[in-house]
Scaffold this motif. Sequence first.
Motif, PDB file in Angstrom:
ATOM      1  N   ALA A  63       0.822  -1.225   0.000  1.00 38.86           N
ATOM      2  CA  ALA A  63       0.000   0.000   0.000  1.00 38.86           C
ATOM      3  C   ALA A  63       0.850   1.265   0.000  1.00 38.86           C
ATOM      4  N   GLY A  64       1.996   1.189  -0.695  1.00 38.96           N
ATOM      5  CA  GLY A  64       2.867   2.349  -0.808  1.00 38.96           C
ATOM      6  C   GLY A  64       3.868   2.498   0.318  1.00 38.96           C
ATOM      7  N   TYR A  65       3.903   1.561   1.275  1.00 40.19           N
ATOM      8  CA  TYR A  65       4.808   1.636   2.425  1.00 40.19           C
ATOM      9  C   TYR A  65       5.864   0.537   2.369  1.00 40.19           C
ATOM     10  N   ASP A  66       7.102   0.906   2.654  1.00 35.46           N
ATOM     11  CA  ASP A  66       8.208  -0.042   2.742  1.00 35.46           C
ATOM     12  C   ASP A  66       8.109  -0.766   4.082  1.00 35.46           C
ATOM     13  N   ILE A  67       8.008  -2.104   4.041  1.00 38.42           N
ATOM     14  CA  ILE A  67       7.834  -2.887   5.258  1.00 38.42           C
ATOM     15  C   ILE A  67       9.050  -2.790   6.182  1.00 38.42           C
ATOM     16  N   LYS A  68      10.201  -2.418   5.645  1.00 38.68           N
ATOM     17  CA  LYS A  68      11.378  -2.235   6.506  1.00 38.68           C
ATOM     18  C   LYS A  68      11.172  -1.089   7.488  1.00 38.68           C
ATOM     19  N   HIS A  69      10.326  -0.153   7.095  1.00 34.83           N
ATOM     20  CA  HIS A  69      10.090   1.025   7.936  1.00 34.83           C
ATOM     21  C   HIS A  69       8.572   1.215   8.083  1.00 34.83           C
ATOM     22  N   ILE A  70       7.944   0.309   8.787  1.00 40.32           N
ATOM     23  CA  ILE A  70       6.489   0.346   8.921  1.00 40.32           C
ATOM     24  C   ILE A  70       6.041   1.591   9.686  1.00 40.32           C
ATOM     25  N   LYS A  71       5.031   2.241   9.149  1.00 37.11           N
ATOM     26  CA  LYS A  71       4.434   3.398   9.816  1.00 37.11           C
ATOM     27  C   LYS A  71       2.995   3.066  10.194  1.00 37.11           C
ATOM     28  N   ASN A  72       2.542   3.646  11.283  1.00 35.28           N
ATOM     29  CA  ASN A  72       1.194   3.357  11.756  1.00 35.28           C
ATOM     30  C   ASN A  72       0.129   3.672  10.708  1.00 35.28           C
ATOM     31  N   LYS A  73       0.412   4.673   9.867  1.00 38.55           N
ATOM     32  CA  LYS A  73      -0.560   5.065   8.840  1.00 38.55           C
ATOM     33  C   LYS A  73      -0.876   3.920   7.883  1.00 38.55           C
ATOM     34  N   MET A  74       0.067   2.985   7.720  1.00 42.94           N
ATOM     35  CA  MET A  74      -0.165   1.859   6.818  1.00 42.94           C
ATOM     36  C   MET A  74      -1.375   1.041   7.270  1.00 42.94           C
ATOM     37  N   PHE A  75      -1.544   0.923   8.606  1.00 42.13           N
ATOM     38  CA  PHE A  75      -2.612   0.080   9.124  1.00 42.13           C
ATOM     39  C   PHE A  75      -3.991   0.704   8.940  1.00 42.13           C
ATOM     40  N   ASN A  76      -4.034   2.016   8.644  1.00 45.78           N
ATOM     41  CA  ASN A  76      -5.305   2.629   8.276  1.00 45.78           C
ATOM     42  C   ASN A  76      -5.776   2.135   6.907  1.00 45.78           C
ATOM     43  N   LYS A  77      -4.846   1.652   6.082  1.00 47.04           N
ATOM     44  CA  LYS A  77      -5.167   1.268   4.706  1.00 47.04           C
ATOM     45  C   LYS A  77      -5.411  -0.226   4.533  1.00 47.04           C
ATOM     46  N   ILE A  78      -5.016  -1.034   5.532  1.00 42.93           N
ATOM     47  CA  ILE A  78      -5.132  -2.477   5.347  1.00 42.93           C
ATOM     48  C   ILE A  78      -6.113  -3.088   6.343  1.00 42.93           C
ATOM     49  N   GLY A  79      -6.724  -4.191   5.920  1.00 43.92           N
ATOM     50  CA  GLY A  79      -7.588  -4.983   6.784  1.00 43.92           C
ATOM     51  C   GLY A  79      -7.092  -6.407   6.792  1.00 43.92           C
ATOM     52  N   MET A  80      -7.276  -7.101   7.922  1.00 45.06           N
ATOM     53  CA  MET A  80      -6.742  -8.459   8.064  1.00 45.06           C
ATOM     54  C   MET A  80      -7.798  -9.366   8.694  1.00 45.06           C
ATOM     55  N   SER A  81      -8.108 -10.462   8.017  1.00 49.42           N
ATOM     56  CA  SER A  81      -9.001 -11.472   8.572  1.00 49.42           C
ATOM     57  C   SER A  81      -8.265 -12.797   8.547  1.00 49.42           C
ATOM     58  N   PHE A  82      -7.931 -13.317   9.725  1.00 45.96           N
ATOM     59  CA  PHE A  82      -7.125 -14.529   9.812  1.00 45.96           C
ATOM     60  C   PHE A  82      -7.995 -15.754  10.043  1.00 45.96           C
ATOM     61  N   GLU A  83      -7.459 -16.917   9.655  1.00 43.21           N
ATOM     62  CA  GLU A  83      -8.192 -18.173   9.815  1.00 43.21           C
ATOM     63  C   GLU A  83      -8.481 -18.450  11.294  1.00 43.21           C
ATOM     64  N   GLN A  84      -7.501 -18.182  12.152  1.00 42.23           N
ATOM     65  CA  GLN A  84      -7.694 -18.377  13.586  1.00 42.23           C
ATOM     66  C   GLN A  84      -8.250 -17.081  14.195  1.00 42.23           C
ATOM     67  N   SER A  85      -9.496 -17.122  14.583  1.00 37.15           N
ATOM     68  CA  SER A  85     -10.152 -15.920  15.103  1.00 37.15           C
ATOM     69  C   SER A  85      -9.493 -15.473  16.405  1.00 37.15           C
ATOM     70  N   ASN A  86      -9.296 -14.169  16.533  1.00 40.14           N
ATOM     71  CA  ASN A  86      -8.655 -13.632  17.741  1.00 40.14           C
ATOM     72  C   ASN A  86      -9.479 -12.484  18.315  1.00 40.14           C
ATOM     73  N   VAL A  87     -10.781 -12.750  18.466  1.00 40.20           N
ATOM     74  CA  VAL A  87     -11.675 -11.735  19.032  1.00 40.20           C
ATOM     75  C   VAL A  87     -11.577 -11.752  20.557  1.00 40.20           C
ATOM     76  N   TYR A  88     -12.109 -10.712  21.187  1.00 40.45           N
ATOM     77  CA  TYR A  88     -12.098 -10.611  22.645  1.00 40.45           C
ATOM     78  C   TYR A  88     -13.324 -11.330  23.199  1.00 40.45           C
ATOM     79  N   ASN A  89     -13.090 -12.469  23.862  1.00 44.18           N
ATOM     80  CA  ASN A  89     -14.178 -13.340  24.297  1.00 44.18           C
ATOM     81  C   ASN A  89     -15.081 -12.705  25.346  1.00 44.18           C
ATOM     82  N   LYS A  90     -14.552 -11.809  26.168  1.00 40.02           N
ATOM     83  CA  LYS A  90     -15.346 -11.223  27.242  1.00 40.02           C
ATOM     84  C   LYS A  90     -16.192 -10.045  26.763  1.00 40.02           C
TER      85      LYS A  90
END
Length: 284
Positions: A63-90
Amino acid sequence: MIKVKNLYHSYNNDDNYAVNDVNFEIKKGEIFGFLGPSGAGKSTTQNILVGLLQLQQGEVEVAGYDIKHIKNKMFNKIGMSFEQSNVYNKMSGIENLEFYRKLFDVETRDPMELIRLVGLDGKENVKAERYSKGMKHRLTFARSMINNPKMWFLDEPTTGLDPAIASNIKDIIKRENEKGVTIFLTTHNMYIADELCHRVAFIVDGKIRLIDSPKALKLKYGEKLVDVEYFKSGQLIKAHFSTVFEAEKERLIEVIKNYDIQTMHTKEATLEEIFIKVTGRGLV
């Protein structure tokens, strides 16, 4: 949206690479399938792309960001859904989404809209610990959409879902892609990849063996498979042969010469059959 060049990763910091000289690019608006059996290097590659694993060797841009120098702004542009759910159970389903949306610096989607989208309406106020595995999977999927990602990472998005819900998830993926969302899909399910992906990469033992579109693969291999039924020692044997590879052509000729053929016809290869022929590996 993604550029990967000469990517290597070793969990033991030795020459035993889980990802070995991987190269690919994903264009804006493309659904790119990363296909392979368990342990092939799919999740390792994805975890590097989203910053969960440190880049050891190679060049990666997301998304235009070099992974060697990750910036927090990158996470505004990406979404992640993993096979192993990691939701907050409580927390309840709606509380999970309300909490997660506060982590972003961009406009987010209405959590209740996403709850309805994945068929969890009526269960939004139930704690996630009381959700089934499939419901948690859907909540994780909904959560990955909350920041309107431009780059969407999906890991086995229909695993453990009944056919009707899986069909709904696939429809959501198609609609988001039609809006211009770029999607990196990791799976060993060749049917969902065939249905959704513009291009696919076959990865085995950390190495990419082939990158092409499902349509191109079928045009190349589809008319070159032959199903044969023949009698051997009084037993009806069913087999299929590729006419691409010399060894299989010789086997087919041997069968025709030496056995009583009952049926023979050409067929279009499935993506899974093509994967096995190209890589020599199954998807287990």
